[in-house]
Design a protein around this motif. Structure first.
Motif: not given
Length: 219
Positions: A183, A193-194, A196-197, A200-201, A216, A219
């Motif tokens: 990031r 973008y990817i 960021h997900g 979060i997880v 989240l 996002f």
């Protein structure tokens, strides 16, 4: 609709026909997708890209013998055409022919283009991962960081792939480290973008629920 209209007006560009075939495949209309390719090949039997697309469509359905036949026809039209190597690698992986897959991935590294070494390392890592050789896969993936020493989108993509791999291996701390690095190097880009997900997880898996909620919201 736009692709069909363009073809109806006489568009013979291979990419138009292959894109339409793939669009039908994506919507689950495999039969119409194959019809589009078959119709194009009937009029343009020397289209390498059409045969490669046909191979990819068969690979997606697990029809390996038909995929191999399409790739053989493409190779006959233009022997040693390097873009075919990527489809041949997919076929070797699906056939679980790991020695051949490794050989194809190494051959990709010999392509005289800037991305070749990094692509080869990445693909060899994928082959090792599918073959259950996790330690080797991660070593190859980490080696790709050396191929892109400068911050930027390419290096961010390597960090993104490593983040996804570590998340799959249930190592959220390392996944988070690489997601954050991706990031920082590609703000506003695809890797941002990817990653960021993934951030979060992995943050949630580490028990940092408040931080995960904030991520989240962003996002």
């Amino acid at each position: 609709a736009a692709l069909e209209k363009s073809i109806a007006y006489g568009d013979r560009f291979p990419g138009t026909h292959t894109a339409l075939a793939q669009a039908y495949m994506a919507t689950g209309d495999d039969e119409r997708g194959f019809e589009v390719i078959d119709e194009f090949l009937a009029d343009t039997p020397d289209s390498i890209s059409a045969y490669q697309t046909l191979a990819e469509m068969h690979l997606a359905l697990g029809e390996l013998e038909r995929a191999e036949d399409a790739l053989r026809r493409a190779d006959e039209l233009r022997p040693n055409y390097f873009p075919l190597l990527f489809s041949e690698l997919s076929l070797a992986v699906l056939e679980e022919d790991w020695e051949r897959a490794e050989g194809i991935a190494r051959k990709i590294g010999e392509i005289p283009l800037p991305f070749a070494t990094a692509a080869s390392n990445g693909l060899r890592a994928v082959v090792a991962l599918y073959n259950g050789r996790i330690d080797r896969a991660m070593r190859l993936a980490l080696a790709n960081l050396e191929a892109y020493p400068e911050p930027g989108g390419d290096r961010a993509g390597v960090h993104q792939n490593l983040a996804a791999a570590y998340l799959e291996l249930d190592e959220p701390d390392k996944a988070l480290e690489h997601a954050e690095a991706a990031r920082r190097m590609d703000p506003g880009g695809f890797s941002d973008y990817i990653s960021h997900g993934i951030q979060i997880v992995s943050t949630q898996q580490l028990g940092r629920n408040r931080r995960a909620d904030l991520l989240l919201e962003e996002f």
